[in-house]
Design a protein around this motif. Structure first.
Motif, PDB file in Angstrom:
ATOM      1  N   ASP A 129       0.812  -1.222   0.000  1.00 11.16           N
ATOM      2  CA  ASP A 129       0.000   0.000   0.000  1.00 11.16           C
ATOM      3  C   ASP A 129       0.844   1.271   0.000  1.00 11.16           C
ATOM      4  OD1 ASP A 129      -2.923  -1.225   0.842  1.00 11.16           O
ATOM      5  OD2 ASP A 129      -1.264  -2.261   1.814  1.00 11.16           O
ATOM      6  N   ILE A 130       1.935   1.271   0.762  1.00 14.05           N
ATOM      7  CA  ILE A 130       2.730   2.490   0.858  1.00 14.05           C
ATOM      8  C   ILE A 130       3.437   2.792  -0.462  1.00 14.05           C
ATOM      9  CG2 ILE A 130       4.826   1.370   1.740  1.00 14.05           C
ATOM     10  CD1 ILE A 130       5.102   3.866   3.598  1.00 14.05           C
ATOM     11  N   TRP A 131       3.743   1.760  -1.233  1.00 13.96           N
ATOM     12  CA  TRP A 131       4.314   1.983  -2.562  1.00 13.96           C
ATOM     13  C   TRP A 131       3.283   2.623  -3.485  1.00 13.96           C
ATOM     14  CZ3 TRP A 131       9.404   1.298  -3.660  1.00 13.96           C
ATOM     15  CH2 TRP A 131      10.158   0.537  -2.766  1.00 13.96           C
ATOM     16  N   VAL A 132       2.053   2.140  -3.398  1.00 12.52           N
ATOM     17  CA  VAL A 132       0.967   2.727  -4.192  1.00 12.52           C
ATOM     18  C   VAL A 132       0.794   4.197  -3.828  1.00 12.52           C
ATOM     19  CG1 VAL A 132      -1.518   2.657  -4.643  1.00 12.52           C
ATOM     20  CG2 VAL A 132      -0.222   0.526  -4.479  1.00 12.52           C
ATOM     21  N   ALA A 133       0.788   4.487  -2.525  1.00 16.66           N
ATOM     22  CA  ALA A 133       0.623   5.867  -2.061  1.00 16.66           C
ATOM     23  C   ALA A 133       1.770   6.756  -2.535  1.00 16.66           C
ATOM     24  CB  ALA A 133       0.528   5.889  -0.536  1.00 16.66           C
ATOM     25  N   ALA A 134       2.985   6.227  -2.487  1.00 16.10           N
ATOM     26  CA  ALA A 134       4.155   7.016  -2.891  1.00 16.10           C
ATOM     27  C   ALA A 134       4.095   7.371  -4.375  1.00 16.10           C
ATOM     28  CB  ALA A 134       5.433   6.238  -2.583  1.00 16.10           C
ATOM     29  N   TYR A 135       3.803   6.391  -5.210  1.00  6.43           N
ATOM     30  CA  TYR A 135       3.757   6.659  -6.650  1.00  6.43           C
ATOM     31  C   TYR A 135       2.567   7.548  -7.017  1.00  6.43           C
ATOM     32  CZ  TYR A 135       7.611   3.617  -8.005  1.00  6.43           C
ATOM     33  OH  TYR A 135       8.863   3.086  -8.192  1.00  6.43           O
ATOM     34  N   MET A 143       2.718   2.627 -10.253  1.00  3.03           N
ATOM     35  CA  MET A 143       1.712   2.350  -9.227  1.00  3.03           C
ATOM     36  C   MET A 143       0.901   1.105  -9.580  1.00  3.03           C
ATOM     37  SD  MET A 143      -1.389   4.842  -7.930  1.00  3.03           S
ATOM     38  CE  MET A 143      -2.310   4.659  -9.467  1.00  3.03           C
ATOM     39  N   LEU A 144       0.542   0.975 -10.851  1.00  2.00           N
ATOM     40  CA  LEU A 144      -0.256  -0.172 -11.289  1.00  2.00           C
ATOM     41  C   LEU A 144       0.506  -1.484 -11.168  1.00  2.00           C
ATOM     42  CD1 LEU A 144      -1.873   1.347 -14.512  1.00  2.00           C
ATOM     43  CD2 LEU A 144      -2.933   1.074 -12.267  1.00  2.00           C
ATOM     44  N   MET A 145       1.825  -1.415 -11.121  1.00  2.51           N
ATOM     45  CA  MET A 145       2.645  -2.621 -11.053  1.00  2.51           C
ATOM     46  C   MET A 145       2.726  -3.203  -9.646  1.00  2.51           C
ATOM     47  SD  MET A 145       5.668  -1.208 -13.556  1.00  2.51           S
ATOM     48  CE  MET A 145       6.699  -2.660 -13.624  1.00  2.51           C
ATOM     49  N   PHE A 146       2.144  -2.496  -8.662  1.00  4.81           N
ATOM     50  CA  PHE A 146       2.239  -2.957  -7.279  1.00  4.81           C
ATOM     51  C   PHE A 146       0.960  -3.605  -6.762  1.00  4.81           C
ATOM     52  CE2 PHE A 146       6.079  -0.486  -7.208  1.00  4.81           C
ATOM     53  CZ  PHE A 146       6.864  -1.124  -6.265  1.00  4.81           C
ATOM     54  N   LYS A 147      -0.201  -3.088  -7.175  1.00  2.00           N
ATOM     55  CA  LYS A 147      -1.430  -3.616  -6.581  1.00  2.00           C
ATOM     56  C   LYS A 147      -2.614  -3.366  -7.508  1.00  2.00           C
ATOM     57  CE  LYS A 147      -3.164  -4.171  -1.882  1.00  2.00           C
ATOM     58  NZ  LYS A 147      -3.261  -3.599  -0.527  1.00  2.00           N
ATOM     59  N   LEU A 148      -3.546  -4.312  -7.543  1.00  2.00           N
ATOM     60  CA  LEU A 148      -4.723  -4.174  -8.403  1.00  2.00           C
ATOM     61  C   LEU A 148      -5.569  -2.967  -8.023  1.00  2.00           C
ATOM     62  CD1 LEU A 148      -5.977  -7.869  -8.783  1.00  2.00           C
ATOM     63  CD2 LEU A 148      -4.924  -6.431 -10.534  1.00  2.00           C
ATOM     64  N   GLU A 149      -5.618  -2.677  -6.724  1.00  2.00           N
ATOM     65  CA  GLU A 149      -6.425  -1.547  -6.268  1.00  2.00           C
ATOM     66  C   GLU A 149      -5.942  -0.216  -6.837  1.00  2.00           C
ATOM     67  OE1 GLU A 149      -7.220  -4.850  -3.452  1.00  2.00           O
ATOM     68  OE2 GLU A 149      -5.500  -4.071  -4.534  1.00  2.00           O
ATOM     69  N   SER A 150      -4.757  -0.209  -7.407  1.00  2.00           N
ATOM     70  CA  SER A 150      -4.235   1.016  -8.022  1.00  2.00           C
ATOM     71  C   SER A 150      -5.110   1.488  -9.173  1.00  2.00           C
ATOM     72  CB  SER A 150      -2.809   0.778  -8.535  1.00  2.00           C
ATOM     73  OG  SER A 150      -1.949   0.403  -7.487  1.00  2.00           O
ATOM     74  N   TRP A 151      -5.828   0.553  -9.792  1.00  2.00           N
ATOM     75  CA  TRP A 151      -6.714   0.945 -10.893  1.00  2.00           C
ATOM     76  C   TRP A 151      -7.825   1.868 -10.403  1.00  2.00           C
ATOM     77  CZ3 TRP A 151      -5.798   0.208 -15.955  1.00  2.00           C
ATOM     78  CH2 TRP A 151      -4.821  -0.727 -16.301  1.00  2.00           C
ATOM     79  N   VAL A 152      -8.239   1.697  -9.161  1.00  2.00           N
ATOM     80  CA  VAL A 152      -9.246   2.599  -8.588  1.00  2.00           C
ATOM     81  C   VAL A 152      -8.671   4.006  -8.485  1.00  2.00           C
ATOM     82  CG1 VAL A 152     -10.677   3.083  -6.569  1.00  2.00           C
ATOM     83  CG2 VAL A 152     -10.324   0.715  -7.314  1.00  2.00           C
ATOM     84  N   TRP A 153      -7.446   4.096  -7.976  1.00  2.00           N
ATOM     85  CA  TRP A 153      -6.799   5.405  -7.855  1.00  2.00           C
ATOM     86  C   TRP A 153      -6.542   6.023  -9.222  1.00  2.00           C
ATOM     87  CZ3 TRP A 153      -7.196   7.703  -3.491  1.00  2.00           C
ATOM     88  CH2 TRP A 153      -7.211   6.970  -2.302  1.00  2.00           C
ATOM     89  N   LEU A 154      -6.191   5.194 -10.196  1.00  2.00           N
ATOM     90  CA  LEU A 154      -5.984   5.710 -11.552  1.00  2.00           C
ATOM     91  C   LEU A 154      -7.282   6.278 -12.115  1.00  2.00           C
ATOM     92  CD1 LEU A 154      -4.256   6.081 -14.101  1.00  2.00           C
ATOM     93  CD2 LEU A 154      -4.879   3.745 -14.759  1.00  2.00           C
TER      94      LEU A 154
END
Length: 384
Positions: A259-265, A295-306
């Motif tokens: 999660d913290i990687w997603v937040a950082a990117y 960000m997308l390379m770390f977690k599927l939930e990143s698509w929501v943020w995208l």
């Protein structure tokens, strides 16, 4: 503890080679931003390399890859140091407003003048020391880490990147040797651990050092961008706040969460798109795209943020006079969607369904939705 700064230097040095292709290192004397973003650029490139090797089933010893990357990082850092030595000393300190002559003759007076900055810097360094020491004193403890993300990395460390991992229902019916709870997730985090194991071996405590390394890079990026958008005083204060938020500290100390990687990117993307709006230049847009893909390379939930990011950017581009109509149209769509209990349609890949109770997307899975009031959790995370 030395491994934390070793990893920071490795990824920053390696990433700076690619970062310099997009943006000048010394732009606006903002070396903090450049060093921090170079780290995240290095992570992106290395994950991309290992993903490519994995996709084409190219066998490679991670120690060899690590040594090549390390050599590249050393050469890049030495080259940067050489350029720094050739730079006029006064220009190096230009961003501080202090000349070399002043520094030599009035060091004590300068320290007194900047005592507030000095005090805040000490607070940051002491807190960083606490975070790093805690991170390096603990084994891999979070459930999601040893059960999922890092378990995947451990399998690949011992059996190779081409080892097939499947979900449990598939594992019961297939001939695959291994199953993992994160088999359907992107592989960036496990691949980072596999790559770092090329130097440290499978020493989880040493491998966990990538988290405080990332946090140091994040603080540098945060300082650099706030300084560029506002000023140094606000930037330093913002870094103190970011450094001491307990919830973030927990995600750094208890390594293994994605999660913290997603937040950082996501933060890097937001900062760079803001710079693009302030100063429309292609490199800011390119950096935004690179960090979004990362960000997308770390977690599927990143698509929501995208999706949220794209929606916000689209609304931002709407003329200010017409923006309220865009908000009204969006609200109307949401109301209709809710009254009709969502919508669905068929695609060549399967049925897509988005309702107030469930999101179903082929290849991503089925996610049940429910309202949860997280206000108290957010407030608690800020203070303890």
């Amino acid at each position: 503890m030395i491994n934390v700064f070793f990893l920071f230097g490795l990824y920053s040095g390696f990433g700076s080679f690619f970062y310099r292709l997009l943006i000048k290192w010394d732009e606006n004397n903002n070396w903090q931003r450049a060093a921090g973003e170079s780290f995240f650029m290095g992570v992106f490139v290395l994950v991309l390399i290992n993903n490519t090797l994995q996709y084409f089933a190219i066998p490679i010893i991670q120690t060899w890859l690590f040594n090549v990357v390390l050599l590249t990082a050393i050469i890049t850092i030495l080259f940067a140091g050489y350029r720094l030595l050739k730079t006029d000393s006064d220009s190096i300190l230009a961003s501080t407003g202090i000349s070399v002559a002043q520094l030599k003759n009035n060091l004590f007076e300068i320290l007194l003048k900047h005592k507030c900055h000095l005090l805040l810097s000490v607070v940051i360094l002491l807190h960083l020391y606490y975070i790093i020491s805690q991170n390096q004193a603990l084994p891999l403890t979070p459930w999601d880490s040893w059960y999922g993300w890092i378990a995947k990395a451990k399998i690949w460390f011992y059996h190779g990147l081409d080892e097939l991992l499947v979900n449990r229902p598939q594992w019961l019916l297939a001939d695959a040797k291994f199953t993992n709870s994160t088999a359907h997730y992107p592989d960036a985090l496990p691949l980072l651990y596999v790559f770092n194991s090329g130097f440290f071996g499978w020493n989880e405590t040493a491998l966990n050092g990538i988290y405080p390394s990332m946090f140091v890079a994040l603080l540098l990026v945060f300082y650099g961008h706030i300084k560029l958008l506002m000023n140094k005083n606000y930037a330093l204060l913002a870094v103190v706040i970011l450094t001491t938020i307990p919830f973030i500290n927990t995600h750094v100390i208890l390594a293994g969460y994605a999660d913290i990687w997603v937040a950082a990117y996501l933060m890097l993307s937001v900062f760079n798109i803001q710079h693009f709006f302030n100063n429309p230049r292609a490199k800011y847009l390119l950096l935004t795209a690179v960090f979004m893909v990362s960000m997308l390379m770390f977690k599927l939930e990143s698509w929501v943020w995208l999706s949220i990011f794209i929606l916000v950017m689209a609304l931002t581009l709407v003329n200010k006079r017409k923006r309220h109509w865009a908000y009204l149209a969006l609200l109307l769509v949401v109301v209709i969607w809710y009254v009709l209990h969502g919508f669905g349609f068929n695609t060549p890949f399967g049925q897509v369904e988005i309702s107030p109770h469930m999101i179903k997307i082929p290849a991503f899975g089925v996610y049940k939705l429910a309202f949860v009031n997280t206000t108290s959790a957010w407030i608690e995370a800020l203070f303890y």
